[in-house]
Write a protein that holds these residues in place. Structure first.
Motif, PDB file in Angstrom:
ATOM      1  N   ALA A 182       3.900  10.811   7.335  1.00  5.11           N
ATOM      2  CA  ALA A 182       3.078  10.906   8.552  1.00  5.11           C
ATOM      3  C   ALA A 182       3.126   9.619   9.371  1.00  5.11           C
ATOM      4  O   ALA A 182       3.009   9.664  10.601  1.00  5.11           O
ATOM      5  N   CYS A 183       3.307   8.483   8.703  1.00  2.69           N
ATOM      6  CA  CYS A 183       3.272   7.179   9.374  1.00  2.69           C
ATOM      7  C   CYS A 183       4.666   6.593   9.586  1.00  2.69           C
ATOM      8  O   CYS A 183       4.789   5.402   9.913  1.00  2.69           O
TER       9      CYS A 183
ATOM     10  N   HIS B 234      -3.477   4.044  -2.787  1.00  2.00           N
ATOM     11  CA  HIS B 234      -3.058   4.928  -1.709  1.00  2.00           C
ATOM     12  C   HIS B 234      -4.105   4.889  -0.597  1.00  2.00           C
ATOM     13  O   HIS B 234      -5.291   4.836  -0.863  1.00  2.00           O
ATOM     14  N   THR B 235      -3.618   4.875   0.632  1.00  2.00           N
ATOM     15  CA  THR B 235      -4.491   4.867   1.801  1.00  2.00           C
ATOM     16  C   THR B 235      -4.048   5.964   2.751  1.00  2.00           C
ATOM     17  O   THR B 235      -2.966   6.544   2.594  1.00  2.00           O
ATOM     18  N   ASP B 236      -4.860   6.210   3.770  1.00  2.09           N
ATOM     19  CA  ASP B 236      -4.548   7.264   4.737  1.00  2.09           C
ATOM     20  C   ASP B 236      -3.708   6.766   5.898  1.00  2.09           C
ATOM     21  O   ASP B 236      -3.351   7.551   6.777  1.00  2.09           O
ATOM     22  N   SER B 237      -3.433   5.475   5.945  1.00  2.00           N
ATOM     23  CA  SER B 237      -2.706   4.931   7.094  1.00  2.00           C
ATOM     24  C   SER B 237      -1.743   3.843   6.645  1.00  2.00           C
ATOM     25  O   SER B 237      -1.921   3.221   5.597  1.00  2.00           O
TER      26      SER B 237
ATOM     27  N   ARG C 181       0.832  -1.211   0.000  1.00  4.76           N
ATOM     28  CA  ARG C 181       0.000   0.000   0.000  1.00  4.76           C
ATOM     29  C   ARG C 181       0.866   1.261   0.000  1.00  4.76           C
ATOM     30  O   ARG C 181       1.940   1.306   0.614  1.00  4.76           O
ATOM     31  N   ASN C 182       0.413   2.258  -0.746  1.00  6.46           N
ATOM     32  CA  ASN C 182       1.108   3.547  -0.881  1.00  6.46           C
ATOM     33  C   ASN C 182       2.436   3.445  -1.622  1.00  6.46           C
ATOM     34  O   ASN C 182       3.240   4.377  -1.592  1.00  6.46           O
TER      35      ASN C 182
ATOM     36  N   ASN D 197       2.857   7.451  -2.114  1.00  6.50           N
ATOM     37  CA  ASN D 197       2.014   8.358  -1.337  1.00  6.50           C
ATOM     38  C   ASN D 197       2.898   8.971  -0.257  1.00  6.50           C
ATOM     39  O   ASN D 197       2.877   8.584   0.913  1.00  6.50           O
TER      40      ASN D 197
ATOM     41  N   VAL E 186       1.604  10.381   3.312  1.00 10.61           N
ATOM     42  CA  VAL E 186       1.192   9.368   4.288  1.00 10.61           C
ATOM     43  C   VAL E 186       2.402   8.587   4.796  1.00 10.61           C
ATOM     44  O   VAL E 186       2.500   8.277   5.994  1.00 10.61           O
TER      45      VAL E 186
END
Length: 257
Positions: free
Chosen positions: A182-183, A55-58, A48-49, A176, A179
């Motif tokens: 951020a992660c 793309h995901t938010d987490s 993911r991403n 991404n 994200v």
């Protein structure tokens, strides 16, 4: 919530899932796939991403492991062996710890099941400073990134994430990046587990790399009591790219029991 991962399937035989590292894509382990696909059905995944996956938010290891398990369900794979490098190694470990009955054999390339101090600050800064829409060529992007990342090979690897934006003279990131940034603490963290994986595990360490250290041995033994360590001489963190024949031979030997 799981995402449907972009993938490439080659070869035939027992299933082997390949998981790339941070900033990478399924192409990164292509040399290993080519060398093993004569005996194994290779499932190379974009996480993911990354790459061409959604793309995901987490991002965290339990959710990324759930993505892999959902992929296995989609493909009808009750059980598979896993090979993961760096971040992908942590995802592979998480899958084995989260769903041990789904994993046959596990190969972890140059990463330990521990939390690491941030070590990608310059890369993050360099990638964030690049505005891909204003970049006219990959050479221009390389010159800009060189202010932050000294090694040409690392810049070449990172800039594989640039792709031409449709209907534009500029580029876009496949990554991404916001994200991932951020992660990042989640990605530096150790896999999460209350138990252990008792199946066979092979840790591969680049001789010149500091990612696997003697002080990590007790945690490896706690989570993976049936683990062995092999050192690939003369290699750093990118051992699979530096000595693909050696790494593939070690993987084949281990997967064949």
């Amino acid at each position: 919530m799981t995402v449907s991962l972009n993938h490439r399937i080659t070869g035939s035989g027992q299933p082997l899932i390949l998981l790339h590292g941070l900033f990478g894509s399924l192409e990164n382990l292509g040399g290993i796939a080519q060398r093993l696909q004569d005996q194994f059905q290779i499932h190379a995944l974009d996480q993911r991403n990354h790459g061409r996956s959604p793309h995901t938010d987490s991002m965290d290891y339990p959710s990324m492991a759930a993505d892999v398990l959902a992929y296995m369900d989609q493909q009808g794979l009750d059980k598979a062996s896993l090979l993961g490098h760096s971040m992908g190694g942590k995802v592979a470990m998480q899958v084995a710890l989260q769903a041990p009955s789904r994993v046959d054999r596990l190969i972890v390339a140059d990463i330990a099941p521990v939390t690491y101090q941030p070590r990608h600050d310059a890369i993050m800064e360099g990638l964030s400073a690049l505005d891909p829409e204003r970049i006219g060529s990959r050479q221009e992007a390389d010159r800009a990134l060189a202010e932050y990342v000294e090694l040409p090979a690392i810049r070449h690897f990172l800039l594989k994430n640039l792709q031409r934006a449709s209907g534009s003279d500029g580029f876009r990131w496949r990554l991404n990046l916001p994200v991932i940034q951020a992660c990042y603490n989640n990605l530096a963290a150790a896999p999460v587990s209350d138990g252990c994986f008792e199946g066979p595990v092979l840790f591969l360490k680049g001789e010149l790399s500091a990612y696997i250290q003697e002080k990590h041995r007790p945690e490896v033994a706690r989570l993976f009591p049936n683990a062995t360590l092999r050192i690939v001489s003369g290699t750093d963190h990118w051992l699979h790219a530096e000595k693909p024949d050696t790494v593939a031979a070690l993987c084949r030997q281990f997967l064949n029991g």
